[in-house]
Write an enzyme that holds these catalytic residues in place. Structure first.
Site, PDB file in Angstrom:
ATOM      1  N   LYS A  46      -3.430  -9.610   2.541  1.00  0.00           N
ATOM      2  CA  LYS A  46      -4.012  -9.941   3.828  1.00  0.00           C
ATOM      3  C   LYS A  46      -4.045  -8.731   4.749  1.00  0.00           C
ATOM      4  O   LYS A  46      -4.786  -8.709   5.728  1.00  0.00           O
ATOM      5  CB  LYS A  46      -3.167 -11.038   4.514  1.00  0.00           C
ATOM      6  CG  LYS A  46      -3.069 -12.316   3.752  1.00  0.00           C
ATOM      7  CD  LYS A  46      -2.104 -13.284   4.477  1.00  0.00           C
ATOM      8  CE  LYS A  46      -1.807 -14.480   3.601  1.00  0.00           C
ATOM      9  NZ  LYS A  46      -0.678 -15.268   4.139  1.00  0.00           N
ATOM     10  N   GLY A  47      -3.195  -7.747   4.454  1.00  0.00           N
ATOM     11  CA  GLY A  47      -2.929  -6.663   5.407  1.00  0.00           C
ATOM     12  C   GLY A  47      -4.140  -5.926   5.939  1.00  0.00           C
ATOM     13  O   GLY A  47      -4.112  -5.431   7.061  1.00  0.00           O
ATOM     14  N   ASP A 103      -4.366  -1.572   3.981  1.00  0.00           N
ATOM     15  CA  ASP A 103      -3.642  -1.348   5.235  1.00  0.00           C
ATOM     16  C   ASP A 103      -2.770  -0.106   5.146  1.00  0.00           C
ATOM     17  O   ASP A 103      -2.795   0.740   6.024  1.00  0.00           O
ATOM     18  CB  ASP A 103      -2.816  -2.587   5.622  1.00  0.00           C
ATOM     19  CG  ASP A 103      -1.881  -3.085   4.522  1.00  0.00           C
ATOM     20  OD1 ASP A 103      -1.913  -2.543   3.383  1.00  0.00           O
ATOM     21  OD2 ASP A 103      -1.121  -4.036   4.785  1.00  0.00           O
ATOM     22  N   ASP A 106       1.688   3.040   0.065  1.00  0.00           N
ATOM     23  CA  ASP A 106       3.139   3.257   0.103  1.00  0.00           C
ATOM     24  C   ASP A 106       3.570   3.841  -1.243  1.00  0.00           C
ATOM     25  O   ASP A 106       3.334   5.005  -1.516  1.00  0.00           O
ATOM     26  CB  ASP A 106       3.794   1.915   0.439  1.00  0.00           C
ATOM     27  CG  ASP A 106       5.278   2.001   0.696  1.00  0.00           C
ATOM     28  OD1 ASP A 106       5.718   2.943   1.371  1.00  0.00           O
ATOM     29  OD2 ASP A 106       6.017   1.122   0.232  1.00  0.00           O
ATOM     30  N   LYS A 134       1.887   6.616   3.609  1.00  0.00           N
ATOM     31  CA  LYS A 134       3.283   7.077   3.637  1.00  0.00           C
ATOM     32  C   LYS A 134       3.498   7.952   2.409  1.00  0.00           C
ATOM     33  O   LYS A 134       4.024   7.483   1.395  1.00  0.00           O
ATOM     34  CB  LYS A 134       4.231   5.877   3.523  1.00  0.00           C
ATOM     35  CG  LYS A 134       4.618   5.190   4.804  1.00  0.00           C
ATOM     36  CD  LYS A 134       5.720   4.182   4.464  1.00  0.00           C
ATOM     37  CE  LYS A 134       5.858   3.131   5.513  1.00  0.00           C
ATOM     38  NZ  LYS A 134       6.724   2.008   5.028  1.00  0.00           N
ATOM     39  N   PHE A 155       9.461   1.356   8.388  1.00  0.00           N
ATOM     40  CA  PHE A 155       8.680   0.142   8.188  1.00  0.00           C
ATOM     41  C   PHE A 155       7.867  -0.160   9.438  1.00  0.00           C
ATOM     42  O   PHE A 155       8.403  -0.315  10.523  1.00  0.00           O
ATOM     43  CB  PHE A 155       9.559  -1.048   7.809  1.00  0.00           C
ATOM     44  CG  PHE A 155       8.781  -2.120   7.103  1.00  0.00           C
ATOM     45  CD1 PHE A 155       8.459  -1.985   5.752  1.00  0.00           C
ATOM     46  CD2 PHE A 155       8.312  -3.231   7.784  1.00  0.00           C
ATOM     47  CE1 PHE A 155       7.690  -2.946   5.103  1.00  0.00           C
ATOM     48  CE2 PHE A 155       7.550  -4.197   7.136  1.00  0.00           C
ATOM     49  CZ  PHE A 155       7.249  -4.052   5.798  1.00  0.00           C
ATOM     50  N   VAL A 156       6.546  -0.207   9.251  1.00  0.00           N
ATOM     51  CA  VAL A 156       5.652  -0.380  10.393  1.00  0.00           C
ATOM     52  C   VAL A 156       4.937  -1.728  10.321  1.00  0.00           C
ATOM     53  O   VAL A 156       4.694  -2.261   9.236  1.00  0.00           O
ATOM     54  CB  VAL A 156       4.616   0.765  10.483  1.00  0.00           C
ATOM     55  CG1 VAL A 156       5.314   2.088  10.738  1.00  0.00           C
ATOM     56  CG2 VAL A 156       3.757   0.851   9.230  1.00  0.00           C
TER      57      VAL A 156
HETATM   58  P1  IMP Z   1       2.759  -0.216  -2.582  1.00  0.00           P
HETATM   59  O1  IMP Z   1       2.417  -0.948  -3.820  1.00  0.00           O
HETATM   60  O2  IMP Z   1       4.222   0.136  -2.546  1.00  0.00           O
HETATM   61  O3  IMP Z   1       1.879   0.995  -2.285  1.00  0.00           O
HETATM   62  O4  IMP Z   1       2.646  -1.257  -1.401  1.00  0.00           O
HETATM   63  C1  IMP Z   1       1.515  -1.384  -0.642  1.00  0.00           C
HETATM   64  C2  IMP Z   1       1.607  -2.633   0.185  1.00  0.00           C
HETATM   65  O5  IMP Z   1       2.931  -2.804   0.691  1.00  0.00           O
HETATM   66  C3  IMP Z   1       0.747  -2.523   1.405  1.00  0.00           C
HETATM   67  O6  IMP Z   1      -0.537  -3.030   1.152  1.00  0.00           O
HETATM   68  C4  IMP Z   1       1.502  -3.366   2.416  1.00  0.00           C
HETATM   69  O7  IMP Z   1       1.116  -4.710   2.304  1.00  0.00           O
HETATM   70  C5  IMP Z   1       2.935  -3.239   2.020  1.00  0.00           C
HETATM   71  N1  IMP Z   1       3.653  -2.242   2.840  1.00  0.00           N
HETATM   72  C6  IMP Z   1       4.092  -1.025   2.468  1.00  0.00           C
HETATM   73  N2  IMP Z   1       4.697  -0.392   3.483  1.00  0.00           N
HETATM   74  C7  IMP Z   1       4.619  -1.231   4.541  1.00  0.00           C
HETATM   75  C8  IMP Z   1       5.050  -1.135   5.917  1.00  0.00           C
HETATM   76  O8  IMP Z   1       5.644  -0.142   6.404  1.00  0.00           O
HETATM   77  N3  IMP Z   1       4.787  -2.220   6.692  1.00  0.00           N
HETATM   78  C9  IMP Z   1       4.151  -3.330   6.231  1.00  0.00           C
HETATM   79  N4  IMP Z   1       3.718  -3.455   4.966  1.00  0.00           N
HETATM   80  C10 IMP Z   1       3.950  -2.410   4.128  1.00  0.00           C
HETATM   81 MG    MG Z   2      -1.042  -5.260   1.801  1.00  0.00          MG
END
Ligand code: IMP
Ligand code: MG
Length: 182
Positions: A46-47, A103, A106, A134, A155-156
């Site tokens: 949803k982000g 969004d 990470d 990030k 964490f944002v």
């Molecule tokens: P990844 O698979 O670790 O790259 O995670 C990506 C997803 O994690 C993003 O689409 C977000 O939904 C969530 N996410 C990662 N960091 C944050 C944060 O700081 N705040 C909120 N959601 C985050």
């Molecule tokens: Mg997301």
């Protein structure tokens, strides 16, 4: 249960005005690059929905939209690495120039799985647009073609980003107080 979202925010990272400037810049870049192409913007729910709603209105080229929902997080602050499709796209991607809107990039695990899935559906091209990045947190090699802003390893929330489904409707991006998720 808190009633105010503001009191859970340690500091504002990106104000509404800063976000608007970022989205304007991304819209100009993407419009230049997708002139004459068959752009389909894919939102990762949803982000991304708040960002994507603003981004497509900053484009001067025509585009289609579609949405994909995956789960990789549960309710915590770490992605698990196992990505499950909760809602698939409706559209045929054959010959489309895809722009995946996320969004935040990470660990990169979620997007690398999404790209694997999309590549099997014969798009003409695939690029990524991450509102936030990030880079320090990367676990798999992954870079976005368009990045709104790089943020530190904190964490944002806000502007679509949640913690436990809260804070998505904050109009700015803020750093969540660590005691909220500790
Ligand atoms: P990844 O698979 O670790 O790259 O995670 C990506 C997803 O994690 C993003 O689409 C977000 O939904 C969530 N996410 C990662 N960091 C944050 C944060 O700081 N705040 C909120 N959601 C985050
Ligand atoms: Mg997301």
């Amino acid at each position: 249960m808190h009633n105010s979202m503001e009191e859970d925010i340690r500091k504002v990272l990106l104000s509404e005005a800063e976000i608007a400037a970022i989205v304007r810049r991304l819209g100009e870049q993407i419009s230049r690059d997708y002139e004459g192409k068959k752009l389909l913007v894919i939102g990762v729910l949803k982000g991304s929905f708040v960002f994507m709603a603003d981004l497509i209105r900053a484009l001067s080229v025509p585009c289609g939209v579609d949405f994909l929902a995956v789960s990789s997080y549960g309710g915590g602050t770490e992605s698990s690495g196992s990505v499950k499709i909760l809602k698939d796209l409706d559209m045929d991607l054959h010959g489309c120039d895809l722009l995946v809107a996320e969004d935040i990039l990470d660990s990169g695990r979620t997007l690398s799985k999404i790209l694997e899935i999309l590549a099997t559906r014969s798009p003409r091209s695939v690029r990524l647009c991450a509102f936030l990045d990030k880079p320090e947190r990367r676990q798999v090699p992954m870079r976005a073609d368009y990045v709104g802003a790089s943020v530190p390893d904190e964490f944002v929330v806000g502007y679509g980003l949640d913690y436990g489904q809260r804070y998505r409707n904050l109009p700015y991006v803020g750093v969540l107080k660590p005691e909220i998720y500790a």
